[in-house]
Design a protein around this motif. Sequence first.
Motif, PDB file in Angstrom:
ATOM      1  N   LEU A  50      -5.583   6.249   2.806  1.00  0.00           N
ATOM      2  CA  LEU A  50      -4.768   7.280   3.444  1.00  0.00           C
ATOM      3  C   LEU A  50      -5.225   7.491   4.891  1.00  0.00           C
ATOM      4  O   LEU A  50      -4.394   7.630   5.791  1.00  0.00           O
ATOM      5  CB  LEU A  50      -4.875   8.576   2.649  1.00  0.00           C
ATOM      6  N   ARG A  51      -6.535   7.500   5.099  1.00  0.00           N
ATOM      7  CA  ARG A  51      -7.084   7.650   6.462  1.00  0.00           C
ATOM      8  C   ARG A  51      -6.630   6.504   7.374  1.00  0.00           C
ATOM      9  O   ARG A  51      -6.364   6.713   8.550  1.00  0.00           O
ATOM     10  CB  ARG A  51      -8.603   7.682   6.422  1.00  0.00           C
ATOM     11  N   GLN A  52      -6.567   5.295   6.819  1.00  0.00           N
ATOM     12  CA  GLN A  52      -6.129   4.142   7.617  1.00  0.00           C
ATOM     13  C   GLN A  52      -4.633   4.190   7.908  1.00  0.00           C
ATOM     14  O   GLN A  52      -4.197   3.793   8.982  1.00  0.00           O
ATOM     15  CB  GLN A  52      -6.451   2.841   6.884  1.00  0.00           C
ATOM     16  N   ALA A  53      -3.855   4.665   6.957  1.00  0.00           N
ATOM     17  CA  ALA A  53      -2.397   4.667   7.109  1.00  0.00           C
ATOM     18  C   ALA A  53      -1.893   5.821   7.973  1.00  0.00           C
ATOM     19  O   ALA A  53      -0.829   5.709   8.591  1.00  0.00           O
ATOM     20  CB  ALA A  53      -1.733   4.724   5.733  1.00  0.00           C
ATOM     21  N   PHE A  54      -2.635   6.925   8.021  1.00  0.00           N
ATOM     22  CA  PHE A  54      -2.144   8.110   8.739  1.00  0.00           C
ATOM     23  C   PHE A  54      -1.834   7.844  10.214  1.00  0.00           C
ATOM     24  O   PHE A  54      -0.759   8.234  10.680  1.00  0.00           O
ATOM     25  CB  PHE A  54      -3.132   9.275   8.588  1.00  0.00           C
ATOM     26  N   PRO A  55      -2.702   7.198  10.995  1.00  0.00           N
ATOM     27  CA  PRO A  55      -2.360   6.955  12.405  1.00  0.00           C
ATOM     28  C   PRO A  55      -1.096   6.109  12.578  1.00  0.00           C
ATOM     29  O   PRO A  55      -0.328   6.328  13.525  1.00  0.00           O
ATOM     30  CB  PRO A  55      -3.578   6.213  12.959  1.00  0.00           C
ATOM     31  N   LEU A  56      -0.861   5.183  11.665  1.00  0.00           N
ATOM     32  CA  LEU A  56       0.349   4.354  11.746  1.00  0.00           C
ATOM     33  C   LEU A  56       1.600   5.197  11.494  1.00  0.00           C
ATOM     34  O   LEU A  56       2.589   5.086  12.209  1.00  0.00           O
ATOM     35  CB  LEU A  56       0.288   3.218  10.727  1.00  0.00           C
ATOM     36  N   ALA A  57       1.539   6.035  10.485  1.00  0.00           N
ATOM     37  CA  ALA A  57       2.688   6.876  10.143  1.00  0.00           C
ATOM     38  C   ALA A  57       2.921   7.954  11.193  1.00  0.00           C
ATOM     39  O   ALA A  57       4.060   8.350  11.435  1.00  0.00           O
ATOM     40  CB  ALA A  57       2.481   7.510   8.767  1.00  0.00           C
ATOM     41  N   MET A  68       0.862  -1.175   0.000  1.00  0.00           N
ATOM     42  CA  MET A  68       0.000   0.000   0.000  1.00  0.00           C
ATOM     43  C   MET A  68       0.905   1.233   0.000  1.00  0.00           C
ATOM     44  O   MET A  68       1.610   1.490   0.956  1.00  0.00           O
ATOM     45  CB  MET A  68      -0.926  -0.094   1.224  1.00  0.00           C
ATOM     46  N   HIS A  69       0.909   1.979  -1.081  1.00  0.00           N
ATOM     47  CA  HIS A  69       1.785   3.140  -1.171  1.00  0.00           C
ATOM     48  C   HIS A  69       1.260   4.321  -0.361  1.00  0.00           C
ATOM     49  O   HIS A  69       1.991   5.268  -0.116  1.00  0.00           O
ATOM     50  CB  HIS A  69       2.054   3.516  -2.629  1.00  0.00           C
ATOM     51  N   GLU A  70       0.017   4.244   0.109  1.00  0.00           N
ATOM     52  CA  GLU A  70      -0.516   5.325   0.934  1.00  0.00           C
ATOM     53  C   GLU A  70       0.261   5.466   2.238  1.00  0.00           C
ATOM     54  O   GLU A  70       0.377   6.560   2.773  1.00  0.00           O
ATOM     55  CB  GLU A  70      -2.013   5.107   1.217  1.00  0.00           C
ATOM     56  N   LEU A  71       0.838   4.358   2.735  1.00  0.00           N
ATOM     57  CA  LEU A  71       1.647   4.447   3.955  1.00  0.00           C
ATOM     58  C   LEU A  71       2.893   5.290   3.698  1.00  0.00           C
ATOM     59  O   LEU A  71       3.235   6.150   4.514  1.00  0.00           O
ATOM     60  CB  LEU A  71       2.035   3.058   4.460  1.00  0.00           C
ATOM     61  N   SER A  72       3.546   5.088   2.577  1.00  0.00           N
ATOM     62  CA  SER A  72       4.734   5.902   2.279  1.00  0.00           C
ATOM     63  C   SER A  72       4.340   7.353   2.025  1.00  0.00           C
ATOM     64  O   SER A  72       5.092   8.270   2.369  1.00  0.00           O
ATOM     65  CB  SER A  72       5.521   5.331   1.101  1.00  0.00           C
ATOM     66  N   VAL A  73       3.163   7.588   1.445  1.00  0.00           N
ATOM     67  CA  VAL A  73       2.663   8.952   1.269  1.00  0.00           C
ATOM     68  C   VAL A  73       2.445   9.592   2.639  1.00  0.00           C
ATOM     69  O   VAL A  73       2.826  10.743   2.871  1.00  0.00           O
ATOM     70  CB  VAL A  73       1.355   8.966   0.436  1.00  0.00           C
ATOM     71  N   CYS A  74       1.881   8.843   3.566  1.00  0.00           N
ATOM     72  CA  CYS A  74       1.653   9.357   4.926  1.00  0.00           C
ATOM     73  C   CYS A  74       2.962   9.613   5.656  1.00  0.00           C
ATOM     74  O   CYS A  74       3.077  10.576   6.411  1.00  0.00           O
ATOM     75  CB  CYS A  74       0.784   8.396   5.724  1.00  0.00           C
ATOM     76  N   GLN A  75       3.944   8.756   5.458  1.00  0.00           N
ATOM     77  CA  GLN A  75       5.244   8.966   6.095  1.00  0.00           C
ATOM     78  C   GLN A  75       5.881  10.259   5.592  1.00  0.00           C
ATOM     79  O   GLN A  75       6.437  11.028   6.376  1.00  0.00           O
ATOM     80  CB  GLN A  75       6.154   7.770   5.846  1.00  0.00           C
ATOM     81  N   ALA A  76       5.771  10.526   4.299  1.00  0.00           N
ATOM     82  CA  ALA A  76       6.281  11.785   3.755  1.00  0.00           C
ATOM     83  C   ALA A  76       5.484  12.968   4.300  1.00  0.00           C
ATOM     84  O   ALA A  76       6.051  14.023   4.606  1.00  0.00           O
ATOM     85  CB  ALA A  76       6.229  11.754   2.228  1.00  0.00           C
ATOM     86  N   LEU A  77       4.171  12.788   4.440  1.00  0.00           N
ATOM     87  CA  LEU A  77       3.319  13.843   5.000  1.00  0.00           C
ATOM     88  C   LEU A  77       3.714  14.143   6.438  1.00  0.00           C
ATOM     89  O   LEU A  77       3.830  15.312   6.831  1.00  0.00           O
ATOM     90  CB  LEU A  77       1.847  13.425   4.924  1.00  0.00           C
ATOM     91  N   VAL A  78       3.957  13.120   7.235  1.00  0.00           N
ATOM     92  CA  VAL A  78       4.357  13.313   8.632  1.00  0.00           C
ATOM     93  C   VAL A  78       5.702  14.040   8.706  1.00  0.00           C
ATOM     94  O   VAL A  78       5.888  14.921   9.546  1.00  0.00           O
ATOM     95  CB  VAL A  78       4.383  11.970   9.397  1.00  0.00           C
ATOM     96  N   SER A  79       6.618  13.720   7.823  1.00  0.00           N
ATOM     97  CA  SER A  79       7.898  14.445   7.789  1.00  0.00           C
ATOM     98  C   SER A  79       7.667  15.922   7.510  1.00  0.00           C
ATOM     99  O   SER A  79       8.284  16.793   8.134  1.00  0.00           O
ATOM    100  CB  SER A  79       8.815  13.865   6.714  1.00  0.00           C
ATOM    101  N   GLN A  80       6.770  16.200   6.594  1.00  0.00           N
ATOM    102  CA  GLN A  80       6.439  17.588   6.279  1.00  0.00           C
ATOM    103  C   GLN A  80       5.761  18.264   7.472  1.00  0.00           C
ATOM    104  O   GLN A  80       6.055  19.428   7.781  1.00  0.00           O
ATOM    105  CB  GLN A  80       5.534  17.630   5.050  1.00  0.00           C
ATOM    106  N   LEU A  81       4.883  17.555   8.153  1.00  0.00           N
ATOM    107  CA  LEU A  81       4.207  18.119   9.329  1.00  0.00           C
ATOM    108  C   LEU A  81       5.203  18.409  10.445  1.00  0.00           C
ATOM    109  O   LEU A  81       5.081  19.427  11.142  1.00  0.00           O
ATOM    110  CB  LEU A  81       3.119  17.162   9.820  1.00  0.00           C
ATOM    111  N   GLU A  82       6.180  17.540  10.640  1.00  0.00           N
ATOM    112  CA  GLU A  82       7.196  17.780  11.664  1.00  0.00           C
ATOM    113  C   GLU A  82       8.021  19.017  11.327  1.00  0.00           C
ATOM    114  O   GLU A  82       8.357  19.802  12.211  1.00  0.00           O
ATOM    115  CB  GLU A  82       8.082  16.547  11.833  1.00  0.00           C
TER     116      GLU A  82
END
Length: 120
Positions: free
Chosen positions: A44-51, A1-15
């Motif tokens: 994406l909604r499912q992956a965001f809490p994990l990331a 699921m590439h949405e997890l890697s998208v969320c990980q990049a999003l979290v980096s941006q949020l930090e």
Amino acid sequence: MHELSVCQALVSQLEAVAAQHGGGRVELVKLRIGPLSGVEAALLRQAFPLAAAGSVAEGAELQIDAAPVVVQCQACGASGEAAPNRMLCPACGGFRVRTVSGTEMLLESVELSAPAAEML
């Protein structure tokens, strides 16, 4: 699921955003996602809490707004909304269109809480 890697990049941006604005926690994240972006909002909604676990975005609310598909006709010049699976000019029905909107995934806004030191 590439949405997890998208969320990980999003979290980096949020930090980075949180650090730039004094280190508060992320409370709300607003995204705008087009149906032609290749990103599934539900996944994406499912992956965001994990990331976000263990980051400044842990527990943040994720709000996703759908962007419409907008095309501009190269034949008649008209612009308007189109269905993702039927990209035709809304005025003349022509198929020679340019995609104006609907492919994006944008970080629209981030709401931060005040850092702990400022709350005293």
